[in-house]
Design a protein around this motif. Structure first.
Motif, PDB file in Angstrom:
ATOM      1  N   MET A 225       8.357 -15.114 -48.143  1.00 39.50           N
ATOM      2  CA  MET A 225       7.992 -13.743 -48.196  1.00 39.50           C
ATOM      3  C   MET A 225       6.752 -13.854 -48.454  1.00 39.50           C
ATOM      4  SD  MET A 225      10.761 -11.400 -50.298  1.00 39.50           S
ATOM      5  CE  MET A 225      10.935 -12.399 -51.712  1.00 39.50           C
ATOM      6  N   ASN A 226       5.886 -14.869 -49.017  1.00 43.35           N
ATOM      7  CA  ASN A 226       4.426 -14.616 -49.268  1.00 43.35           C
ATOM      8  C   ASN A 226       3.548 -14.886 -48.423  1.00 43.35           C
ATOM      9  OD1 ASN A 226       4.992 -14.330 -52.025  1.00 43.35           O
ATOM     10  ND2 ASN A 226       4.590 -16.423 -52.660  1.00 43.35           N
TER      11      ASN A 226
ATOM     12  N   PRO B 264       6.926  -8.845 -48.289  1.00 42.13           N
ATOM     13  CA  PRO B 264       7.450  -8.039 -49.371  1.00 42.13           C
ATOM     14  C   PRO B 264       7.051  -8.319 -50.580  1.00 42.13           C
ATOM     15  CG  PRO B 264       8.943  -8.893 -47.629  1.00 42.13           C
ATOM     16  CD  PRO B 264       7.684  -9.829 -47.685  1.00 42.13           C
ATOM     17  N   THR B 265       6.359  -9.500 -51.126  1.00 40.62           N
ATOM     18  CA  THR B 265       6.044  -9.535 -52.444  1.00 40.62           C
ATOM     19  C   THR B 265       4.790  -9.025 -52.799  1.00 40.62           C
ATOM     20  OG1 THR B 265       5.135 -11.754 -51.522  1.00 40.62           O
ATOM     21  CG2 THR B 265       7.281 -11.736 -52.729  1.00 40.62           C
ATOM     22  N   SER B 266       4.086  -8.332 -51.721  1.00 45.54           N
ATOM     23  CA  SER B 266       2.904  -7.376 -52.280  1.00 45.54           C
ATOM     24  C   SER B 266       3.418  -6.083 -52.673  1.00 45.54           C
ATOM     25  CB  SER B 266       1.943  -7.316 -51.016  1.00 45.54           C
ATOM     26  OG  SER B 266       2.549  -6.652 -49.922  1.00 45.54           O
ATOM     27  N   ASN B 267       4.655  -5.936 -52.720  1.00 47.04           N
ATOM     28  CA  ASN B 267       5.249  -4.448 -53.416  1.00 47.04           C
ATOM     29  C   ASN B 267       5.830  -4.881 -54.687  1.00 47.04           C
ATOM     30  OD1 ASN B 267       7.614  -2.529 -53.552  1.00 47.04           O
ATOM     31  ND2 ASN B 267       5.850  -1.427 -52.297  1.00 47.04           N
ATOM     32  N   ILE B 268       5.448  -4.087 -55.662  1.00 44.04           N
ATOM     33  CA  ILE B 268       5.765  -4.475 -57.103  1.00 44.04           C
ATOM     34  C   ILE B 268       7.353  -4.302 -57.257  1.00 44.04           C
ATOM     35  CG2 ILE B 268       5.611  -1.824 -57.811  1.00 44.04           C
ATOM     36  CD1 ILE B 268       5.010  -5.029 -59.966  1.00 44.04           C
TER      37      ILE B 268
ATOM     38  N   LEU C 232       4.677  -9.002 -62.271  1.00 42.58           N
ATOM     39  CA  LEU C 232       3.008  -8.403 -62.124  1.00 42.58           C
ATOM     40  C   LEU C 232       2.293  -9.508 -61.520  1.00 42.58           C
ATOM     41  CD1 LEU C 232       2.769  -6.286 -65.414  1.00 42.58           C
ATOM     42  CD2 LEU C 232       3.110  -5.620 -63.163  1.00 42.58           C
ATOM     43  N   ARG C 233       2.520 -10.895 -61.967  1.00 42.36           N
ATOM     44  CA  ARG C 233       1.815 -11.985 -61.678  1.00 42.36           C
ATOM     45  C   ARG C 233       1.889 -12.272 -60.375  1.00 42.36           C
ATOM     46  NH1 ARG C 233       4.046 -15.458 -64.306  1.00 42.36           N
ATOM     47  NH2 ARG C 233       2.595 -15.720 -66.111  1.00 42.36           N
ATOM     48  N   LEU C 234       3.211 -12.210 -59.590  1.00 48.09           N
ATOM     49  CA  LEU C 234       3.441 -12.494 -58.217  1.00 48.09           C
ATOM     50  C   LEU C 234       2.948 -11.276 -57.436  1.00 48.09           C
ATOM     51  CD1 LEU C 234       4.652 -14.121 -56.268  1.00 48.09           C
ATOM     52  CD2 LEU C 234       6.831 -13.094 -56.472  1.00 48.09           C
ATOM     53  N   PHE C 235       3.010 -10.173 -57.731  1.00 50.21           N
ATOM     54  CA  PHE C 235       2.657  -8.715 -57.176  1.00 50.21           C
ATOM     55  C   PHE C 235       1.208  -8.930 -57.259  1.00 50.21           C
ATOM     56  CE2 PHE C 235       0.688  -4.630 -58.179  1.00 50.21           C
ATOM     57  CZ  PHE C 235       1.013  -4.084 -56.836  1.00 50.21           C
ATOM     58  N   GLY C 236       0.473  -9.208 -58.189  1.00 55.39           N
ATOM     59  CA  GLY C 236      -1.006  -9.164 -58.094  1.00 55.39           C
ATOM     60  C   GLY C 236      -1.494 -10.182 -57.172  1.00 55.39           C
TER      61      GLY C 236
ATOM     62  N   THR D  85      -0.815  -9.413 -53.477  1.00 53.66           N
ATOM     63  CA  THR D  85      -1.591  -8.319 -52.999  1.00 53.66           C
ATOM     64  C   THR D  85      -2.908  -8.430 -52.718  1.00 53.66           C
ATOM     65  OG1 THR D  85      -0.210  -6.732 -54.185  1.00 53.66           O
ATOM     66  CG2 THR D  85      -2.303  -5.863 -53.663  1.00 53.66           C
ATOM     67  N   GLY D  86      -3.446  -9.256 -53.658  1.00 51.12           N
ATOM     68  CA  GLY D  86      -4.838  -9.817 -53.526  1.00 51.12           C
ATOM     69  C   GLY D  86      -5.012 -10.513 -52.143  1.00 51.12           C
ATOM     70  N   GLU D  87      -4.143 -11.606 -51.658  1.00 51.04           N
ATOM     71  CA  GLU D  87      -4.208 -11.953 -50.488  1.00 51.04           C
ATOM     72  C   GLU D  87      -4.131 -11.045 -49.405  1.00 51.04           C
ATOM     73  OE1 GLU D  87      -1.111 -14.781 -50.323  1.00 51.04           O
ATOM     74  OE2 GLU D  87      -1.849 -16.051 -52.267  1.00 51.04           O
ATOM     75  N   ASP D  88      -3.300 -10.051 -49.300  1.00 50.75           N
ATOM     76  CA  ASP D  88      -3.022  -9.021 -48.311  1.00 50.75           C
ATOM     77  C   ASP D  88      -4.480  -8.294 -48.027  1.00 50.75           C
ATOM     78  OD1 ASP D  88      -0.673 -10.037 -47.658  1.00 50.75           O
ATOM     79  OD2 ASP D  88       0.456  -8.548 -48.320  1.00 50.75           O
ATOM     80  N   VAL D  89      -4.976  -8.146 -49.276  1.00 50.96           N
ATOM     81  CA  VAL D  89      -6.209  -7.126 -49.201  1.00 50.96           C
ATOM     82  C   VAL D  89      -7.297  -7.968 -48.380  1.00 50.96           C
ATOM     83  CG1 VAL D  89      -8.012  -6.018 -50.506  1.00 50.96           C
ATOM     84  CG2 VAL D  89      -5.830  -5.765 -51.257  1.00 50.96           C
ATOM     85  N   LEU D  90      -7.446  -9.283 -48.842  1.00 57.27           N
ATOM     86  CA  LEU D  90      -8.399 -10.290 -48.198  1.00 57.27           C
ATOM     87  C   LEU D  90      -8.366 -10.358 -46.567  1.00 57.27           C
ATOM     88  CD1 LEU D  90     -10.833 -12.078 -48.853  1.00 57.27           C
ATOM     89  CD2 LEU D  90      -8.887 -14.179 -49.015  1.00 57.27           C
ATOM     90  N   ILE D  91      -7.008 -10.517 -46.189  1.00 56.84           N
ATOM     91  CA  ILE D  91      -6.701 -10.328 -44.906  1.00 56.84           C
ATOM     92  C   ILE D  91      -7.170  -9.141 -44.357  1.00 56.84           C
ATOM     93  CG2 ILE D  91      -4.846 -10.580 -43.116  1.00 56.84           C
ATOM     94  CD1 ILE D  91      -3.401 -12.556 -45.012  1.00 56.84           C
ATOM     95  N   ALA D  92      -6.921  -8.047 -44.682  1.00 58.31           N
ATOM     96  CA  ALA D  92      -7.207  -6.848 -44.226  1.00 58.31           C
ATOM     97  C   ALA D  92      -8.674  -6.534 -44.053  1.00 58.31           C
ATOM     98  CB  ALA D  92      -6.567  -5.414 -44.982  1.00 58.31           C
TER      99      ALA D  92
END
Length: 276
Positions: free
Chosen positions: A122-123, A134-138, A202-206, A209-216
């Motif tokens: 999922m990551n 999917p792991t970018s969603n809490i 929270l650790r996995l989500f954060g 999410t940071g990785e997805d933001v970097l890609i975007a």
């Protein structure tokens, strides 16, 4: 045209993230987001858009199930490539769990191993165009953490019994001082048990999410960098970070699985201490 497309990516990402998390976090639109943008009035598309994290998580489950089926369909003494890959993964995960819990940890390898493979897949799903992690969603990470929490409590009750489980929660008092502070230890243990899944989620989500933001961000920069050429593509700047994201995705899956292993281990009876 390209600059308009870049702007559309940013707007869609921000709007989509705002709907899902209440925050303006940019993300690369996935296939379902694009379908919703074009045919959002169709009820089926609306349904897919509303449950897109569940849909992508389900697709990953389907993919892993197919791989497991193909790898075990015709097991040979001299394994093929897929069977060898799966056997290496299983052996590595078994060594990982037994290295933390000892030989008796092999009973928990199926749970911990499945957890690691599922979270890792999922990551990295967000690296595939049209897909989403999917792991970018809490909600996804919270569901995983709750599964671990319930399994840990079930293991504690199963291995210790109801009496031993309660004894564990009150700090295993064996003298007068222990019995006096047992109510305090009970509260501390209860708070600690509920804090564990919160920290896991929270650790996995954060991090994902940071990785997805970097890609975007770098997808948008790559498109905007070539907007003056009026060409159909941009510079794939995000590819530079793929090895780093793969590393971080592996580490996050490993940390989640390692902590889950430790939480299970803490619930097991300390046989060596009891023997002495």
């Amino acid at each position: 045209m390209i600059s308009a497309f870049a702007e559309e990516i940013v707007e869609e990402g921000v709007h989509h993230a705002a709907e899902g998390s209440g925050q303006g976090v940019p993300e690369v639109p996935n296939l379902i987001t694009i379908l919703n943008e074009k045919w959002g009035e169709v009820s089926f598309i609306k349904l897919l858009h509303h449950w897109e994290n569940v849909v992508f998580a389900g697709l990953i489950i389907l993919l892993l199930t197919i791989i497991a089926y193909l790898a075990t369909k015709k097991k040979n003494i001299i394994p093929g490539r897929l069977q060898s890959l799966v056997e290496m993964a299983v052996e590595g995960l078994d060594n990982f769990v037994c290295g933390v819990m000892g030989p008796e940890g092999r009973r928990y390898t199926p749970f911990i191993g499945t957890l690691f493979i599922y979270i890792f897949t999922m990551n990295i799903a967000g690296l595939i165009p049209g897909m989403k992690s999917p792991t970018s969603n809490i909600n996804t990470t919270a569901a995983l953490a709750i599964c671990v929490f319930l399994y840990v409590q079930y293991t504690g009750i199963k291995e210790l019994g109801i009496k031993g489980y309660i004894d564990h929660l009150v700090g295993q008092p064996r003298n007068m001082v222990g019995f006096i502070i047992s109510p305090l230890m009970f509260v501390i243990h209860i708070v600690g048990e509920f804090a564990k899944p919160i920290s896991l989620a929270l650790r996995l989500f954060g991090n994902i999410t940071g990785e997805d933001v970097l890609i975007a961000v770098f997808v948008t920069l790559g498109i905007m960098a070539l907007s003056f050429t009026k060409g159909p593509v941009g510079i794939p700047l995000q590819i530079i970070f793929y090895p780093l994201i793969l590393l971080f995705s592996t580490i996050q899956a490993l940390v989640f699985s390692l902590l889950s292993t430790i939480y299970i281990s803490l619930m097991l009876p300390h046989r060596e201490a009891e023997h002495h």
